[in-house]
Design an enzyme around this catalytic site. Structure first.
Site, PDB file in Angstrom:
ATOM      1  N   TYR A  10      -2.576 -26.755  -8.442  1.00  0.00           N
ATOM      2  CA  TYR A  10      -3.423 -27.947  -8.478  1.00  0.00           C
ATOM      3  C   TYR A  10      -4.789 -27.559  -7.946  1.00  0.00           C
ATOM      4  CZ  TYR A  10      -4.551 -32.941  -8.317  1.00  0.00           C
ATOM      5  OH  TYR A  10      -5.115 -34.174  -8.532  1.00  0.00           O
ATOM      6  N   ARG A  16      -3.103 -35.897  -7.192  1.00  0.00           N
ATOM      7  CA  ARG A  16      -1.804 -36.170  -7.803  1.00  0.00           C
ATOM      8  C   ARG A  16      -0.732 -35.178  -7.383  1.00  0.00           C
ATOM      9  NH1 ARG A  16      -1.615 -36.398 -13.702  1.00  0.00           N
ATOM     10  NH2 ARG A  16      -3.164 -34.730 -13.727  1.00  0.00           N
ATOM     11  N   TRP A 105      -8.677 -46.043 -10.192  1.00  0.00           N
ATOM     12  CA  TRP A 105      -9.386 -44.888 -10.760  1.00  0.00           C
ATOM     13  C   TRP A 105     -10.536 -45.351 -11.655  1.00  0.00           C
ATOM     14  CZ3 TRP A 105     -10.426 -40.092  -9.991  1.00  0.00           C
ATOM     15  CH2 TRP A 105     -10.935 -39.279 -11.013  1.00  0.00           C
TER      16      TRP A 105
END
Length: 205
Positions: A10, A16, A105
């Site tokens: 990531y 996330r 978001w």
């Protein structure tokens, strides 16, 4: 049976992937926490199954989708609840929380200042109270947990999401939801989670 080798791929962010890191921390399972520099992403993107992260490598096999990864690990490490119904409740709550995070978001990525303020006003007046009041009621009914009467991976998803919520709207933003605030604090106070939070890289999100 030998333990699988895990590598979590990531960016250098919570984003996330943080609930996956919480699962590893709580389970006491070693893994490689590979953080991609943003400047190398265009080059490494082609190596990901669908050009997105997080990706978990299990013995060299790449698997994507953050909640699929988290669910697999939760099943492996006993964090899906006591039975099939609790496992289903975990899935339903995580997906519902995902709906709210999608709306948040959209706020964070809105570039028009006027539209951003309009979105934020509607969120604070309608959307957030709608979701958080329901989550608050669920936590109260489950004696301080999101599902059942013990820790599940759903609690980690909530804790990480609530930390991000406070980062966006301020530390006092959870004062109207004491059950959710207590759940977040309880998860962050777990020795294995507290140790991880102390040593993890400092990131803005």
């Amino acid at each position: 049976m030998s333990q699988s080798n895990y590598k979590l791929i990531y960016f250098n962010a919570r984003g996330r992937a943080e609930h996956i890191r919480f699962i590893f921390a709580y389970a006491g399972v070693d893994y490689q926490d590979e953080r991609i520099p943003r400047e190398k992403w265009s080059e490494l993107k082609k190596q990901m199954p669908f050009g997105m992260v997080p990706v978990l490598e299990i013995d060299g096999k790449k698997i994507d989708q953050s909640n699929a990864i988290a669910r697999h690990l939760a099943q492996k490490f006993g964090l899906t609840g006591k039975d099939e119904m609790e496992a289903l409740q975990c899935d339903a709550l995580v997906d519902t929380l995902g709906d709210l995070k999608q709306v948040l978001w959209q706020l964070r990525t809105e570039t028009d200042p006027i539209k951003k303020e309009e979105r934020k006003a509607k969120l604070m007046r309608e959307t957030i109270p709608f979701y958080l009041s329901k989550f608050e009621k669920i936590v109260a009914e489950n004696n301080g947990f999101s599902v059942g009467d013990s820790i599940t991976w759903c609690d980690f998803v909530f804790a990480v999401s609530l930390e991000n919520f406070e980062a966006i709207f301020g530390k006092s933003s959870l004062d109207y939801y004491p059950g959710l605030k207590a759940l977040k604090n309880k998860i962050y106070a777990l020795p294995s989670i507290a140790e991880w939070v102390t040593k993890r890289p400092h990131t803005e999100s």
